[in-house]
Design a protein around this motif. Structure first.
Motif, PDB file in Angstrom:
ATOM      1  N   THR A   8     -25.871 -14.403 -14.687  1.00 14.06           N
ATOM      2  CA  THR A   8     -26.889 -13.419 -15.069  1.00 14.06           C
ATOM      3  C   THR A   8     -28.040 -14.069 -15.811  1.00 14.06           C
ATOM      4  OG1 THR A   8     -25.236 -11.658 -15.156  1.00 14.06           O
ATOM      5  CG2 THR A   8     -27.310 -11.275 -16.331  1.00 14.06           C
ATOM      6  N   SER A   9     -27.725 -14.905 -16.794  1.00 14.63           N
ATOM      7  CA  SER A   9     -28.755 -15.512 -17.634  1.00 14.63           C
ATOM      8  C   SER A   9     -28.743 -17.030 -17.494  1.00 14.63           C
ATOM      9  CB  SER A   9     -28.533 -15.126 -19.099  1.00 14.63           C
ATOM     10  OG  SER A   9     -29.401 -15.826 -19.962  1.00 14.63           O
ATOM     11  N   ALA A  16     -23.610 -18.495 -19.979  1.00 13.97           N
ATOM     12  CA  ALA A  16     -24.858 -19.090 -19.482  1.00 13.97           C
ATOM     13  C   ALA A  16     -24.965 -20.548 -19.913  1.00 13.97           C
ATOM     14  CB  ALA A  16     -26.061 -18.295 -19.994  1.00 13.97           C
ATOM     15  N   VAL A  17     -24.648 -20.809 -21.170  1.00 10.23           N
ATOM     16  CA  VAL A  17     -24.692 -22.187 -21.670  1.00 10.23           C
ATOM     17  C   VAL A  17     -23.727 -23.067 -20.880  1.00 10.23           C
ATOM     18  CG1 VAL A  17     -24.157 -23.654 -23.662  1.00 10.23           C
ATOM     19  CG2 VAL A  17     -25.458 -21.539 -23.988  1.00 10.23           C
ATOM     20  N   LYS A  40     -34.462 -15.888 -16.221  1.00  7.73           N
ATOM     21  CA  LYS A  40     -34.852 -17.298 -16.300  1.00  7.73           C
ATOM     22  C   LYS A  40     -35.642 -17.515 -17.580  1.00  7.73           C
ATOM     23  CE  LYS A  40     -37.454 -20.835 -13.689  1.00  7.73           C
ATOM     24  NZ  LYS A  40     -36.544 -21.950 -13.922  1.00  7.73           N
ATOM     25  N   GLU A  41     -35.267 -18.558 -18.329  1.00  9.01           N
ATOM     26  CA  GLU A  41     -35.848 -18.751 -19.660  1.00  9.01           C
ATOM     27  C   GLU A  41     -36.557 -20.089 -19.824  1.00  9.01           C
ATOM     28  OE1 GLU A  41     -32.727 -17.195 -22.640  1.00  9.01           O
ATOM     29  OE2 GLU A  41     -31.708 -17.168 -20.691  1.00  9.01           O
ATOM     30  N   ILE A 107     -21.575 -12.523 -13.922  1.00  9.83           N
ATOM     31  CA  ILE A 107     -22.574 -11.892 -13.052  1.00  9.83           C
ATOM     32  C   ILE A 107     -22.728 -10.401 -13.366  1.00  9.83           C
ATOM     33  CG2 ILE A 107     -22.500 -13.538 -11.165  1.00  9.83           C
ATOM     34  CD1 ILE A 107     -20.284 -10.401 -11.284  1.00  9.83           C
ATOM     35  N   ASN A 108     -22.444 -10.015 -14.607  1.00  9.78           N
ATOM     36  CA  ASN A 108     -22.444  -8.610 -14.989  1.00  9.78           C
ATOM     37  C   ASN A 108     -23.806  -8.111 -15.456  1.00  9.78           C
ATOM     38  OD1 ASN A 108     -19.373  -9.682 -15.980  1.00  9.78           O
ATOM     39  ND2 ASN A 108     -19.470  -7.901 -14.662  1.00  9.78           N
ATOM     40  N   GLN A 109     -23.799  -6.822 -15.859  1.00  9.53           N
ATOM     41  CA  GLN A 109     -24.970  -6.139 -16.412  1.00  9.53           C
ATOM     42  C   GLN A 109     -26.148  -6.119 -15.431  1.00  9.53           C
ATOM     43  OE1 GLN A 109     -25.826  -7.278 -20.481  1.00  9.53           O
ATOM     44  NE2 GLN A 109     -23.798  -6.644 -21.176  1.00  9.53           N
TER      45      GLN A 109
END
Length: 423
Positions: A8-9, A16-17, A40-41, A107-109
């Motif tokens: 997701t992130s 994510a990390v 995407k950050e 892969i939630n939210q």
């Protein structure tokens, strides 16, 4: 071999990390890996985002609304439940089509729905799914705690009003997940042996391959350095013994902050001399809301990785009294910087902390034993020996090379099995 990691992130949250670190580890060890994310950050070229659309926010909000209605419009447990009722079809994206293996993570939210996952499975591409929590093996929850319903079939969910019913939201989504997995093969990888053991008990995953591979860490970045210099840069006391606590949201009850506060109070009562030369450093959101009997340094939420490394290097002891954990990145990060850890004997934590060898394992929910562990690390043990054992553990079990090699073996196996199936 081309691997698409789906999460997701890109950076926010432990999964994510870990997923990002795995991508880096694979690319540094001969596998072409990319990430596909909703959020995407960074401008990293190996990370792609879903096509920008109002539907991304709508997917998130609609799922929350449906959950909220089943909670009778109460906020309690609102973010402890995921039903994957809406998401984005990624099978038409070029990143998906060029990949040899699809590697799902968290892969939630609103990232992927169960229908989206079905399309991925029907695409014919091999699928590996790294479990960062128990959700793939339950109907709707990420933490089972004392609930064992998933061993036979979810219903009467503890998270729903009145304890749910035999036909509640969890029962319906258990059936949907059963239909999704029927006749399909996924290689599930749990980040800890504990989570793999739990997943194997799930009636939902009967017959699926379930392995255990830890998350990787870059132990060239997360490494010991001058402790005094780190403290100077962060404005922390140079002579105090520093206890570090790290969490994305430090007030999350599952992180066990109440036990740490009680442990610190017990230390002051038992060892009054510690009060003047011990400090607590808190890294994470809402850190300023906490009050300890020791001097406290709330550093807030930090996303600058170099600064995070400096915080670990500055500490003498890291404590994580979580009530439920898989394989916490924070303990791994502390150990890679040579900082011994103290945590409860729960989940995957005993796989990381070797009692009295590289840290201290306290009895579950026992603040007195947590206090004993803090005193052991700070005042009793040979600190250099503890630190050295931390570094040995990380180099052997969690280095990029070690973890990438194990995933390469998994990828080769699923690719070969896929070819045999096609033939």
């Amino acid at each position: 071999m081309r691997v698409l990691i789906v999460n997701t992130s890109e950076r926010t949250g432990g999964a994510a990390v870990a997923a990002h670190r795995l991508m880096d580890a694979l690319n540094n060890n001969g596998v072409k890996a990319k990430m596909l994310v909703r959020d995407k950050e960074t401008d990293q070229l190996t990370v792609s985002s879903l096509p920008q659309s109002w539907r991304q926010q709508w997917n998130f909000l609609w799922e929350r609304f449906v959950v909220w209605t089943h909670l009778h419009f109460r906020r309690e447990h609102l973010f402890e439940i995921d039903i994957a009722n809406c998401g984005t079809d990624i099978t038409k994206l070029p990143e998906f089509q060029e990949a040899d293996i699809i590697h799902l993570h968290w892969i939630n939210q609103g990232m992927l729905s169960l229908n989206n996952i079905r399309k991925i499975l029907e695409s014919g591409k091999p699928v590996v799914w790294t479990m960062h929590d128990i959700w793939p093996a339950t109907a709707i929850c990420h933490l089972t705690l004392d609930c064992r319903n998933f061993e036979a079939g979810c219903s009467r969910c503890r998270l729903l009003p009145g304890g749910g019913s035999g036909h509640d939201l969890s029962a319906r989504f258990w059936q949907r997940k059963q239909r999704l997995l029927e006749g399909k093969r996924i290689t599930f990888v749990a980040c800890s042996q504990w989570l793999a053991s739990e997943a194997r008990k799930s009636a939902l995953l009967t017959g699926q391959d379930i392995l255990s591979i830890p998350n990787p860490i870059d132990n060239r970045l997360y490494a010991p350095s001058d402790k005094r210099k780190a403290r100077q840069q962060l404005g922390l006391p140079e002579e105090d013994r520093l206890i570090l606590f790290v969490s994305q949201r430090v007030t999350n009850p599952n992180k066990g902050m109440s036990y740490l506060m009680e442990a610190c109070q017990q230390l002051v009562r038992q060892y009054p001399e510690m009060e003047q030369r011990t400090s607590v450093v808190v890294l994470g959101g809402h850190a300023e809301d906490l009050h300890f009997p020791f001097k406290t340094y709330p550093l807030g939420y930090v996303n600058d990785e170099q600064r995070i490394v400096q915080v670990y290097r500055a500490a003498d002891a890291f404590v994580l009294p979580s009530l439920s954990e898989n394989l916490p990145n924070s303990i791994m990060e502390a150990m890679a910087c040579g900082v011994p850890s103290i945590g409860f004997r729960i989940g995957g934590i005993p796989e990381m902390i070797e009692h009295l060898k590289n840290g201290y394992l306290a009895t579950y929910r026992d603040a007195a034993d947590l206090a004993k562990g803090l005193h052991y690390v700070l005042a009793e043990a040979d600190y250099d020996d503890l630190s050295h054992e931390c570094l040995k553990k990380v180099a052997h079990s969690y280095s990029q090379q070690s973890v990438a090699k194990r995933y390469q073996e998994v990828y080769n196996k699923v690719m070969n099995s896929h070819k045999q199936y096609d033939d």
